[in-house]
Design a protein around this motif. Sequence first.
Motif, PDB file in Angstrom:
ATOM      1  N   ASP A  82      37.233  30.857  27.869  1.00  0.00           N
ATOM      2  CA  ASP A  82      38.216  31.230  28.172  1.00  0.00           C
ATOM      3  C   ASP A  82      38.708  31.995  29.482  1.00  0.00           C
ATOM      4  OD1 ASP A  82      39.309  34.700  28.248  1.00  0.00           O
ATOM      5  OD2 ASP A  82      39.451  33.655  25.952  1.00  0.00           O
ATOM      6  N   MET A  83      39.823  32.171  30.301  1.00  0.00           N
ATOM      7  CA  MET A  83      39.681  32.594  31.847  1.00  0.00           C
ATOM      8  C   MET A  83      39.267  34.589  32.079  1.00  0.00           C
ATOM      9  SD  MET A  83      43.962  31.620  32.891  1.00  0.00           S
ATOM     10  CE  MET A  83      44.523  32.311  31.199  1.00  0.00           C
ATOM     11  N   THR A  84      39.392  34.859  30.694  1.00  0.00           N
ATOM     12  CA  THR A  84      39.249  36.676  31.136  1.00  0.00           C
ATOM     13  C   THR A  84      37.169  36.766  31.396  1.00  0.00           C
ATOM     14  OG1 THR A  84      38.265  36.312  28.277  1.00  0.00           O
ATOM     15  CG2 THR A  84      40.495  36.522  29.311  1.00  0.00           C
ATOM     16  N   VAL A 125      43.108  34.751  39.632  1.00  0.00           N
ATOM     17  CA  VAL A 125      43.778  35.864  39.299  1.00  0.00           C
ATOM     18  C   VAL A 125      45.273  35.166  38.213  1.00  0.00           C
ATOM     19  CG1 VAL A 125      45.923  37.570  40.297  1.00  0.00           C
ATOM     20  CG2 VAL A 125      44.379  37.189  40.986  1.00  0.00           C
ATOM     21  N   THR A 126      44.938  35.997  37.218  1.00  0.00           N
ATOM     22  CA  THR A 126      45.755  35.329  36.178  1.00  0.00           C
ATOM     23  C   THR A 126      46.698  36.151  35.079  1.00  0.00           C
ATOM     24  OG1 THR A 126      43.955  35.043  33.977  1.00  0.00           O
ATOM     25  CG2 THR A 126      43.959  33.744  35.601  1.00  0.00           C
ATOM     26  N   PRO A 127      47.006  36.017  34.343  1.00  0.00           N
ATOM     27  CA  PRO A 127      48.656  36.610  33.356  1.00  0.00           C
ATOM     28  C   PRO A 127      47.186  37.995  32.790  1.00  0.00           C
ATOM     29  CG  PRO A 127      49.624  34.787  33.431  1.00  0.00           C
ATOM     30  CD  PRO A 127      47.848  34.445  33.662  1.00  0.00           C
ATOM     31  N   VAL A 128      45.771  37.491  32.170  1.00  0.00           N
ATOM     32  CA  VAL A 128      45.442  37.580  31.361  1.00  0.00           C
ATOM     33  C   VAL A 128      43.764  38.677  32.409  1.00  0.00           C
ATOM     34  CG1 VAL A 128      45.951  37.036  29.470  1.00  0.00           C
ATOM     35  CG2 VAL A 128      43.704  36.316  31.010  1.00  0.00           C
ATOM     36  N   THR A 129      44.011  38.498  33.753  1.00  0.00           N
ATOM     37  CA  THR A 129      42.823  38.817  34.489  1.00  0.00           C
ATOM     38  C   THR A 129      43.256  39.082  35.463  1.00  0.00           C
ATOM     39  OG1 THR A 129      41.894  36.041  35.231  1.00  0.00           O
ATOM     40  CG2 THR A 129      40.464  37.010  33.174  1.00  0.00           C
ATOM     41  N   GLN A 130      43.476  40.220  35.873  1.00  0.00           N
ATOM     42  CA  GLN A 130      44.157  41.223  36.664  1.00  0.00           C
ATOM     43  C   GLN A 130      43.664  42.342  37.448  1.00  0.00           C
ATOM     44  OE1 GLN A 130      47.828  40.828  37.956  1.00  0.00           O
ATOM     45  NE2 GLN A 130      47.995  39.043  37.105  1.00  0.00           N
ATOM     46  N   PRO A 131      44.067  42.218  39.177  1.00  0.00           N
ATOM     47  CA  PRO A 131      42.818  43.060  40.125  1.00  0.00           C
ATOM     48  C   PRO A 131      42.880  44.743  39.562  1.00  0.00           C
ATOM     49  CG  PRO A 131      43.139  41.417  41.521  1.00  0.00           C
ATOM     50  CD  PRO A 131      44.629  41.312  40.002  1.00  0.00           C
ATOM     51  N   GLU A 158      43.656  32.026  43.819  1.00  0.00           N
ATOM     52  CA  GLU A 158      43.572  33.165  44.383  1.00  0.00           C
ATOM     53  C   GLU A 158      42.499  33.697  43.198  1.00  0.00           C
ATOM     54  OE1 GLU A 158      47.100  37.207  44.602  1.00  0.00           O
ATOM     55  OE2 GLU A 158      47.254  35.497  43.616  1.00  0.00           O
ATOM     56  N   VAL A 159      41.587  34.881  43.970  1.00  0.00           N
ATOM     57  CA  VAL A 159      41.225  35.381  43.656  1.00  0.00           C
ATOM     58  C   VAL A 159      40.570  36.847  43.454  1.00  0.00           C
ATOM     59  CG1 VAL A 159      39.682  32.914  42.841  1.00  0.00           C
ATOM     60  CG2 VAL A 159      39.267  34.290  45.230  1.00  0.00           C
ATOM     61  N   PHE A 160      39.660  37.580  42.267  1.00  0.00           N
ATOM     62  CA  PHE A 160      38.814  38.633  43.550  1.00  0.00           C
ATOM     63  C   PHE A 160      37.785  38.732  43.261  1.00  0.00           C
ATOM     64  CE2 PHE A 160      40.875  38.559  39.172  1.00  0.00           C
ATOM     65  CZ  PHE A 160      39.703  40.046  38.396  1.00  0.00           C
ATOM     66  N   ARG A 161      36.801  39.803  43.066  1.00  0.00           N
ATOM     67  CA  ARG A 161      35.387  39.976  42.964  1.00  0.00           C
ATOM     68  C   ARG A 161      35.301  40.816  41.749  1.00  0.00           C
ATOM     69  NH1 ARG A 161      32.357  36.706  46.102  1.00  0.00           N
ATOM     70  NH2 ARG A 161      33.254  36.812  48.317  1.00  0.00           N
ATOM     71  N   ARG A 162      34.537  40.685  40.660  1.00  0.00           N
ATOM     72  CA  ARG A 162      33.958  41.722  39.628  1.00  0.00           C
ATOM     73  C   ARG A 162      32.778  41.631  38.741  1.00  0.00           C
ATOM     74  NH1 ARG A 162      38.421  41.955  34.776  1.00  0.00           N
ATOM     75  NH2 ARG A 162      39.412  43.684  35.909  1.00  0.00           N
ATOM     76  N   ASP A 163      31.881  42.657  39.327  1.00  0.00           N
ATOM     77  CA  ASP A 163      31.022  42.435  37.934  1.00  0.00           C
ATOM     78  C   ASP A 163      29.824  40.925  39.811  1.00  0.00           C
ATOM     79  OD1 ASP A 163      31.261  44.678  36.564  1.00  0.00           O
ATOM     80  OD2 ASP A 163      31.853  42.844  35.266  1.00  0.00           O
TER      81      ASP A 163
END
Length: 314
Positions: free
Chosen positions: A262-264, A238-244, A227-232
């Motif tokens: 790092d996931m962020t 999609v993780t606990p520290v990277t949310q759409p 599960e992913v999302f696009r940013r920049d």
Amino acid sequence: MRTASETDICLSLRTYWRSHLRTLEDEAVHILRELAAEREKPCLLFSGGKDSIVLLRLAEKAFRPARFPFPLVHVDTGHNFPETLEYRDRRVDELGERLIVANVQASIDSGRVTEEKGPRASRNRLQTTTLLDCIEEYQFDAAIGGARRDEERARAKERIFSHRDEFGQWDPKNQRPELWSLFNGRHRKGEHIRVFPLSNWTEVDIWQYIARENVELPSIYYAHEREVFRRDGMVMAVTPVTQPQDGEQAFRAVVRYRTVGDMTCTAAVESDADTVDKIIDEVATSRITERGATRADDRASEAAMEDRKREGYF
């Protein structure tokens, strides 16, 4: 069917690759042994990423059946991918080596660093203070890393034996010559050396070596559904520290990771390359470096990596 000339070309390429990898391996093993002979308290930075995994294999070539003449060190942001941490712990247990984990969370709790806030906040830059504190605590006089010159412009400037001053800082305009592969590991009290045995390797070299040595990697490096999302312009998990955020839509896609951090600040690439051979073909035709394609921390400015390295980053 290949023609006779095409078959000859393929055989020539395989012979060249074998010879090229052997040359790179011999150089890296020499660097590791040279460091062990020159310095009293080195350490090897091991994150569970592909480059540090290759470093471990090279250390085995250099020192086995004896134990490594240095401990392994991981600067853990607390936001690492679970697949990587699982691999890290399992591999260390298999090797029977000592692992020191320096935690960024401890640096935050002690007030040594201040955590960023906001949807693009990352602990990546905070690793610098944690690493330097670890080097000071254990009195390491050298730290071996898996950086390569093809990754990024600032890393392309760096020597194999890279001097750091008493503040852990790097001065790109004041580096030591390394003519005829003569490495200078001398330093004053309080200073230390960063050592990069993979400096002359490329991303393709790393993958060809992984194929040659049948090196196991964390599953995150191979194509899988996530599960992913696009940013920049990047594909983030999609993780606990990277949310759409507003305007960012989560979706499922088949992706893999070219580099793991790092996931962020580490993005995936959409890919169906689920074997080493497919990844080699994919990387060989890519026109953008792995960090350029997937690392948000390198996009902060034109000199983002160099600024971090001047402060003491890997």
